[in-house]
Every structure is written in structure tokens, then in C-alpha cells.
Design a protein around this motif. Structure first.
Motif, PDB file in Angstrom:
ATOM      1  N   ARG A 251      24.676  45.563  48.874  1.00 47.04           N
ATOM      2  CA  ARG A 251      25.005  44.115  47.417  1.00 47.04           C
ATOM      3  C   ARG A 251      25.279  45.120  46.300  1.00 47.04           C
ATOM      4  O   ARG A 251      24.595  45.941  45.898  1.00 47.04           O
ATOM      5  N   VAL A 252      26.500  44.623  45.794  1.00 43.53           N
ATOM      6  CA  VAL A 252      26.849  44.953  44.350  1.00 43.53           C
ATOM      7  C   VAL A 252      27.497  44.041  43.300  1.00 43.53           C
ATOM      8  O   VAL A 252      27.965  43.038  44.367  1.00 43.53           O
ATOM      9  N   ASP A 253      26.569  43.944  42.547  1.00 41.66           N
ATOM     10  CA  ASP A 253      26.871  42.767  41.120  1.00 41.66           C
ATOM     11  C   ASP A 253      27.901  43.343  40.212  1.00 41.66           C
ATOM     12  O   ASP A 253      28.465  42.361  39.556  1.00 41.66           O
ATOM     13  N   VAL A 254      28.412  44.453  40.458  1.00 47.34           N
ATOM     14  CA  VAL A 254      29.346  45.381  39.935  1.00 47.34           C
ATOM     15  C   VAL A 254      30.656  45.217  39.903  1.00 47.34           C
ATOM     16  O   VAL A 254      30.777  46.700  41.553  1.00 47.34           O
ATOM     17  N   ARG A 255      31.526  44.993  40.144  1.00 46.07           N
ATOM     18  CA  ARG A 255      33.198  45.220  40.603  1.00 46.07           C
ATOM     19  C   ARG A 255      33.110  46.519  40.404  1.00 46.07           C
ATOM     20  O   ARG A 255      32.744  47.047  38.905  1.00 46.07           O
ATOM     21  N   GLY A 256      34.443  46.957  41.118  1.00 46.36           N
ATOM     22  CA  GLY A 256      34.861  48.675  41.030  1.00 46.36           C
ATOM     23  C   GLY A 256      35.089  49.331  41.958  1.00 46.36           C
ATOM     24  O   GLY A 256      34.946  48.493  43.450  1.00 46.36           O
ATOM     25  N   ARG A 257      35.541  50.465  41.953  1.00 45.22           N
ATOM     26  CA  ARG A 257      35.373  51.040  43.242  1.00 45.22           C
ATOM     27  C   ARG A 257      34.048  52.756  43.874  1.00 45.22           C
ATOM     28  O   ARG A 257      34.136  52.753  42.696  1.00 45.22           O
ATOM     29  N   TYR A 258      34.073  52.480  44.466  1.00 49.01           N
ATOM     30  CA  TYR A 258      32.898  53.414  45.008  1.00 49.01           C
ATOM     31  C   TYR A 258      33.075  53.578  46.108  1.00 49.01           C
ATOM     32  O   TYR A 258      33.824  54.129  47.205  1.00 49.01           O
TER      33      TYR A 258
ATOM     34  N   THR B   9      26.896  40.283  32.865  1.00 50.02           N
ATOM     35  CA  THR B   9      27.070  38.982  32.518  1.00 50.02           C
ATOM     36  C   THR B   9      27.574  38.932  31.928  1.00 50.02           C
ATOM     37  O   THR B   9      27.318  37.925  30.318  1.00 50.02           O
ATOM     38  N   SER B  10      28.441  39.681  30.828  1.00 54.06           N
ATOM     39  CA  SER B  10      29.715  39.924  29.516  1.00 54.06           C
ATOM     40  C   SER B  10      30.306  38.963  29.825  1.00 54.06           C
ATOM     41  O   SER B  10      31.170  37.966  30.925  1.00 54.06           O
ATOM     42  N   SER B  11      31.299  38.325  28.318  1.00 57.03           N
ATOM     43  CA  SER B  11      32.502  38.081  28.338  1.00 57.03           C
ATOM     44  C   SER B  11      33.189  37.979  29.291  1.00 57.03           C
ATOM     45  O   SER B  11      34.428  37.585  30.319  1.00 57.03           O
TER      46      SER B  11
ATOM     47  N   GLU C   4      32.865  40.193  32.315  1.00 59.59           N
ATOM     48  CA  GLU C   4      33.270  39.900  33.006  1.00 59.59           C
ATOM     49  C   GLU C   4      34.082  38.518  34.082  1.00 59.59           C
ATOM     50  O   GLU C   4      34.129  38.255  34.145  1.00 59.59           O
ATOM     51  N   TRP C   5      33.264  37.418  32.309  1.00 57.97           N
ATOM     52  CA  TRP C   5      33.472  36.051  33.057  1.00 57.97           C
ATOM     53  C   TRP C   5      35.600  35.875  32.684  1.00 57.97           C
ATOM     54  O   TRP C   5      35.617  35.574  33.617  1.00 57.97           O
ATOM     55  N   ALA C   6      35.732  37.103  31.995  1.00 60.11           N
ATOM     56  CA  ALA C   6      37.022  36.495  31.028  1.00 60.11           C
ATOM     57  C   ALA C   6      37.779  37.379  32.869  1.00 60.11           C
ATOM     58  O   ALA C   6      38.798  36.948  33.540  1.00 60.11           O
ATOM     59  N   ILE C   7      37.489  38.671  33.504  1.00 54.51           N
ATOM     60  CA  ILE C   7      38.360  39.260  34.987  1.00 54.51           C
ATOM     61  C   ILE C   7      37.734  38.432  36.078  1.00 54.51           C
ATOM     62  O   ILE C   7      38.786  38.210  36.144  1.00 54.51           O
ATOM     63  N   SER C   8      36.503  37.219  35.810  1.00 55.45           N
ATOM     64  CA  SER C   8      37.038  37.183  37.247  1.00 55.45           C
ATOM     65  C   SER C   8      37.713  35.746  37.132  1.00 55.45           C
ATOM     66  O   SER C   8      37.985  35.328  38.376  1.00 55.45           O
ATOM     67  N   SER C   9      37.528  35.593  36.259  1.00 62.21           N
ATOM     68  CA  SER C   9      37.983  33.732  35.769  1.00 62.21           C
ATOM     69  C   SER C   9      39.936  34.146  36.213  1.00 62.21           C
ATOM     70  O   SER C   9      40.782  32.925  36.782  1.00 62.21           O
TER      71      SER C   9
ATOM     72  N   ALA D 224      50.675  24.351  19.022  1.00 58.48           N
ATOM     73  CA  ALA D 224      51.908  24.785  19.472  1.00 58.48           C
ATOM     74  C   ALA D 224      52.139  24.648  21.495  1.00 58.48           C
ATOM     75  O   ALA D 224      53.001  24.687  21.262  1.00 58.48           O
ATOM     76  N   GLY D 225      51.426  24.103  21.812  1.00 61.76           N
ATOM     77  CA  GLY D 225      51.703  23.440  22.846  1.00 61.76           C
ATOM     78  C   GLY D 225      50.741  23.556  23.573  1.00 61.76           C
ATOM     79  O   GLY D 225      51.341  23.347  25.219  1.00 61.76           O
ATOM     80  N   TRP D 226      50.412  24.360  23.521  1.00 59.96           N
ATOM     81  CA  TRP D 226      49.472  24.941  24.605  1.00 59.96           C
ATOM     82  C   TRP D 226      48.072  24.294  25.196  1.00 59.96           C
ATOM     83  O   TRP D 226      46.879  23.241  24.470  1.00 59.96           O
ATOM     84  N   LYS D 227      47.449  24.240  26.033  1.00 66.11           N
ATOM     85  CA  LYS D 227      46.560  22.984  26.777  1.00 66.11           C
ATOM     86  C   LYS D 227      45.718  24.472  26.959  1.00 66.11           C
ATOM     87  O   LYS D 227      45.258  25.500  27.737  1.00 66.11           O
ATOM     88  N   VAL D 228      44.910  24.186  25.902  1.00 63.50           N
ATOM     89  CA  VAL D 228      43.669  24.826  25.203  1.00 63.50           C
ATOM     90  C   VAL D 228      42.143  24.890  26.046  1.00 63.50           C
ATOM     91  O   VAL D 228      42.004  23.649  26.576  1.00 63.50           O
ATOM     92  N   LEU D 229      41.523  25.628  26.501  1.00 63.54           N
ATOM     93  CA  LEU D 229      40.331  25.402  27.682  1.00 63.54           C
ATOM     94  C   LEU D 229      39.091  26.788  26.777  1.00 63.54           C
ATOM     95  O   LEU D 229      39.176  27.833  27.050  1.00 63.54           O
ATOM     96  N   PRO D 230      39.016  26.157  25.883  1.00 60.09           N
ATOM     97  CA  PRO D 230      37.353  26.775  25.016  1.00 60.09           C
ATOM     98  C   PRO D 230      36.097  27.161  26.235  1.00 60.09           C
ATOM     99  O   PRO D 230      35.616  26.602  26.899  1.00 60.09           O
ATOM    100  N   ALA D 231      36.161  28.366  26.330  1.00 61.40           N
ATOM    101  CA  ALA D 231      35.297  28.789  27.389  1.00 61.40           C
ATOM    102  C   ALA D 231      34.170  28.950  26.592  1.00 61.40           C
ATOM    103  O   ALA D 231      33.537  30.702  26.176  1.00 61.40           O
ATOM    104  N   ARG D 232      32.440  29.122  27.035  1.00 58.07           N
ATOM    105  CA  ARG D 232      31.623  29.514  26.237  1.00 58.07           C
ATOM    106  C   ARG D 232      30.746  30.256  27.534  1.00 58.07           C
ATOM    107  O   ARG D 232      30.657  29.808  28.468  1.00 58.07           O
ATOM    108  N   PRO D 233      29.096  30.308  27.561  1.00 53.34           N
ATOM    109  CA  PRO D 233      28.031  30.742  28.060  1.00 53.34           C
ATOM    110  C   PRO D 233      27.746  29.727  29.223  1.00 53.34           C
ATOM    111  O   PRO D 233      27.578  28.797  28.817  1.00 53.34           O
ATOM    112  N   GLY D 234      27.848  29.538  30.512  1.00 51.93           N
ATOM    113  CA  GLY D 234      28.120  28.658  31.367  1.00 51.93           C
ATOM    114  C   GLY D 234      28.752  28.288  31.845  1.00 51.93           C
ATOM    115  O   GLY D 234      28.853  27.365  32.523  1.00 51.93           O
ATOM    116  N   ALA D 235      30.325  28.082  31.339  1.00 50.35           N
ATOM    117  CA  ALA D 235      31.606  27.509  31.879  1.00 50.35           C
ATOM    118  C   ALA D 235      31.646  28.192  33.227  1.00 50.35           C
ATOM    119  O   ALA D 235      31.265  29.274  33.423  1.00 50.35           O
TER     120      ALA D 235
END
Length: 445
Positions: free
Chosen positions: A128-135, A255-257, A259-264, A389-400
Motif C-alpha cells: 500500500r503506497v500513500d505517496v505517488r512516484g516511481r518505485y 496532505t500538502s497543497s 499533492e492536492w494540486a497534482i491529484s486535482s 477577467a472572465g475566468w471561472k474561479v474555483l477557490p480551493a481550501r483544505p477539505g475541498a
């Protein structure tokens, strides 16, 4: 081989030799010749064990299979080992140990019963791996021992298995992704905008296109060099920008931001590829990969699986790589932005749908009151600038959750901003029930 076997004497075997030496000394000291016979017996047993183990000539083959073939971070997987005796003589009891990197857990150990000639046996163990990467898994080591446990010799296979643990991919709902000025239906691909009879069979000229494919009638009408679409009369084009800068994120580990960004980003990229988009995956670290629906998912997940926090300070190079086709989709998953970077990102918007997943990275860190208020003010300024400027902005915080943010992105017009980060945002952030809220200028109320 004899020397290696001698080094493989176990504590029991060395104890036998020590006892033999003691009996020999005692025999001469006490004048008891019978003790020499005892000493000879005590020394003979480990020596015979060494010879037996050293002369062992097992021919073994080992194959390894990992299930599933693609492992997502946080999900369990299993490794199956198949060991076959290729020699003509049966083996003794084999002690097996698999070598694993620390991130995959403790090295598993197995005891394999006697294998006859051409017989095989298999064992399976979970990882079971909790951290992405090459092993890298392996090699498998086999410990050979004599029946009395006096000598132990370790031999190792050379073959290893590389596995890639990809970011978590969350299924996303289909949402309208139309160009604001194209006048097309929500389900129509982005680059087939209604620009006349030839719109579905032409597109803008790109460097490297054959000039014989120039469509002069459309060129004269639009004022831009247009070429005929011969292979793909309808294209869906998009760019996904991922901000991996160390300075733009906070927190550590899974649980860092970051990792949240890369998963999203992985979830969005896979969703768009499955919807038929041709994508550019761009990062601040210099990645600019062209992805096709038929093969792009594996490429994208491989890139994101090995993405690391970059030491690049500015997002400028990544913004320079954005494709500026008239009606293409833009999705930016970004962390902390300076006012200059935010202004450049706002200006990068094209006529197509532009979605900014704006991560409030400071929410992943513990800040004192004054610093927290200042960070919140700067964050809201970036939200307002992108929304204006016309962007659809999705603010993301912990738990989102990116699945909730993505669904809500389809319910708002351009320039809207989701306050707080969705229904899963922590208490005190965002509008009730995850609703969209703005004061008319794109600033959340």
C-alpha cells in the motif's frame, strides 16, 4: 563459494566450532584423548554443512506480477511471486525475502517448502503506497540452509520490477465547456465554432502545416490564415497548467497543497481526455506534453506521478507556454500567485472556457492572526482579478473536493467565483451549502 559459505555460518554453527576448539584444548590440558573424538564430531558437523550448502546448485526462476497494473496513491495492490525449480534435483526449504523501498512497507519474508524438479510455487503479498512516484521492487533473495541450521547462504535474483504509483484520480461530472463568444451548444467541441459553412472543416494555421491545405475563402473572410481539416473535422483543444513550485504550496507529505494540486490536475486531465480533448499539459518545471485521447492518459499520469516540487520562483515560463488558440479550453491549477503572475494569468484567457482552480495554500499552514489576514486579503484580490477577467474561479481550501468544485464550475457563468471551496470546505470558509456568491464584480460576498 566455500569462503562465502564459511561466512554464512550461523550462530549455532559458530557455537559448534567454538565447542570443538574448547574440547580440543581440554583434551590436551587434561590428557583426555576421548575429548578429541568429541571435538572432531563437533567440528565435522558445521564443516559438512558448509560443504553441502556450497555445493548446492539449484536453478531457480522467479517471475513477478503486480496487480493492478496501474496503482493509485492510497489504494492497495498486491505482488505475486512465482518461483520454479529448473534443476533436476529437489530443493530444500527455501527462505525468501523481497526487497522493498521503505515507502512500500517492511520487506516480506516467506518460507517455501521443498520444490521437486520442474515444480513451481507462488506466494502473494500486499503493498500500500500513500505517496505517488516511481518505485523499484526486488530483487528477491533466497536463503539456503542445511537441515541443522548450521550454515546459511544468501543468493539474490537480479531482476527487479518498476512500478509507478499515480496520483489519485477522482471521477468528474460532465459540465458545459462552451466558448463565451462562439455561440455553440454546451456539448459541441470547442474548435468547431459557428463561423460559417466552412467552420467545421477549417481551423487556424499552425506552424508546420502544409501550405497546400490553406483554405483561401475562409482566410479572406476571417482575416486569419486558415487550413482545411482533413483528418479531424471536429477538434476539442485544451491546455491544463499545473503549478508545482515549492514557493507556491504549503504543507508536507500526502496532505500538502502540492499533492492536492497534482491529484486535482490528474483528475481534470483524465476527465478531459476521456471527453475527447487534445490537451497540452504544462508545468512550471518545463513540461509541455501533447496528449491525445487514445494514449494521453498514461502519459499524463506518468508525468504527474514523478512531478516534484520545483525550485522555480516564477510562473512566467509556464504562462509563456500556454496555447492561445481562439476557442480552446484553459484550466489552471495554481497555488500562491504574485499580483504580476495573477495579471498575466488573467490576460491569458481566450474565447473558450477558462477555469482557474486557485489554491489557498496558506490555509495548509498555521499562520499568526496578522499574517493570516494579510494572506487572505491577497488571496481574495487574486480571486477578484481572475473573475473580473472572465475566468471561472474555483477557490480551493483544505477539505475541498475537486469533484464538487468541478460540478459547481458548470453552474456559473464566466467571471463567477465559488466562495470558500465547496461544500467540504472547513467551517468559516465559503457560502452556505457551497453556493456561488459574488457582488457583481466577481468578488465573493
Amino acid at each position: 563459494m566455500i569462503r562465502a559459505a564459511l561466512r554464512g555460518l550461523t550462530t549455532r554453527g559458530r557455537s559448534f566450532l567454538a565447542a570443538a576448539a574448547a574440547a580440543t584444548v581440554s583434551a590436551f590440558a587434561l590428557g583426555e584423548r576421548e575429548l578429541l573424538q568429541v571435538a572432531g564430531l563437533l567440528a565435522a558437523l558445521p564443516i559438512l554443512a558448509v560443504i553441502a550448502v556450497a555445493r548446492t546448485r539449484y536453478r531457480l526462476s522467479c517471475t513477478r506480477a503486480v496487480h493492478p497494473g496501474r496503482i493509485q496513491a492510497g489504494n492497495p495492490a498486491s505482488v505475486a511471486l512465482r518461483l520454479e525449480n529448473l534443476s533436476r534435483v529437489p530443493t530444500g526449504v527455501l527462505l525468501l525475502e523481497e526487497q522493498l523501498p521503505p515507502a512500500l512497507g517492511e520487506p516480506p519474508r516467506f518460507v517455501l517448502d521443498r520444490l521437486a524438479s520442474r515444480q513451481w510455487s507462488s506466494v502473494e503479498y500486499p503493498i500500500r503506497v500513500d505517496v505517488r512516484g516511481r518505485y523499484e521492487i526486488g530483487p528477491l533473495t533466497v536463503r539456503l540452509t542445511d537441515p541443522f541450521g548450521l550454515c546459511e547462504l544468501t543468493r539474490s535474483f537480479t531482476r527487479t520490477e518498476r512500478i509507478i504509483v499515480t496520483p489519485q484520480v477522482t471521477p468528474l461530472a460532465s459540465i458545459p465547456l462552451e466558448g463565451d463568444q462562439s455561440g455553440m451548444s454546451p456539448n459541441q467541441p470547442r474548435s468547431t465554432v459557428a463561423r460559417g459553412e466552412d467552420a467545421a472543416s477549417t481551423r487556424e494555421y499552425r506552424v508546420g502545416d502544409d501550405l497546400r491545405r490553406v483554405h483561401w475563402k475562409s482566410t479572406a473572410r476571417t482575416g486569419e490564415l486558415m487550413v482545411r481539416r482533413e483528418e479531424q473535422p471536429r477538434e476539442s483543444l485544451g491546455t491544463v497548467l499545473v503549478d508545482t513550485r515549492f514557493s507556491a504550496h504549503r504543507g508536507t507529505g500526502p496532505t500538502s497543497s502540492l499533492e492536492w494540486a497534482i491529484s486535482s490536475a490528474a483528475s481534470i486531465t483524465c476527465h478531459l481526455l476521456r471527453a475527447g480533448f487534445d490537451l497540452h499539459l504544462v508545468t512550471d518545471a518545463g513540461v509541455d506534453a501533447e496528449l491525445r485521447p487514445e494514449s494521453g492518459e498514461n502519459i499524463a499520469l506518468g508525468i504527474l506521478a514523478e512531478a516534484e516540487a520545483s525550485r522555480i520562483q516564477s510562473l512566467g515560463m509556464a504562462l509563456d507556454r500556454l496555447q492561445h488558440e481562439r476557442d480552446q479550453l484553459l484550466v489552471a491549477v495554481v497555488g500562491l500567485l504574485t499580483p504580476e503572475e495573477c495579471a498575466r494569468l488573467a490576460a491569458a484567457r481566450t474565447g473558450g472556457t477558462s477555469i482557474a482552480v486557485l489554491i489557498d495554500s496558506t490555509a495548509w499552514a498555521s499562520l499568526p492572526g496578522a499574517a493570516k489576514s494579510d494572506a487572505e486579503r491577497r488571496y481574495q484580490e487574486n480571486v477578484a482579478r481572475l473573475a473580473a477577467a472572465g475566468w471561472k474561479v474555483l477557490p480551493a481550501r483544505p477539505g475541498a473536493r475537486i469533484s464538487s468544485l468541478w460540478t459547481l464550475a458548470g453552474t456559473a457563468g464566466g467571471g463567477a467565483a465559488l466562495a470558500g471551496g465547496g461544500p467540504e470546505a472547513p467551517e468559516g470558509h465559503g457560502a452556505p451549502n457551497g453556493q456561488w456568491a459574488s457582488n457583481g464584480s466577481g468578488v465573493p460576498r
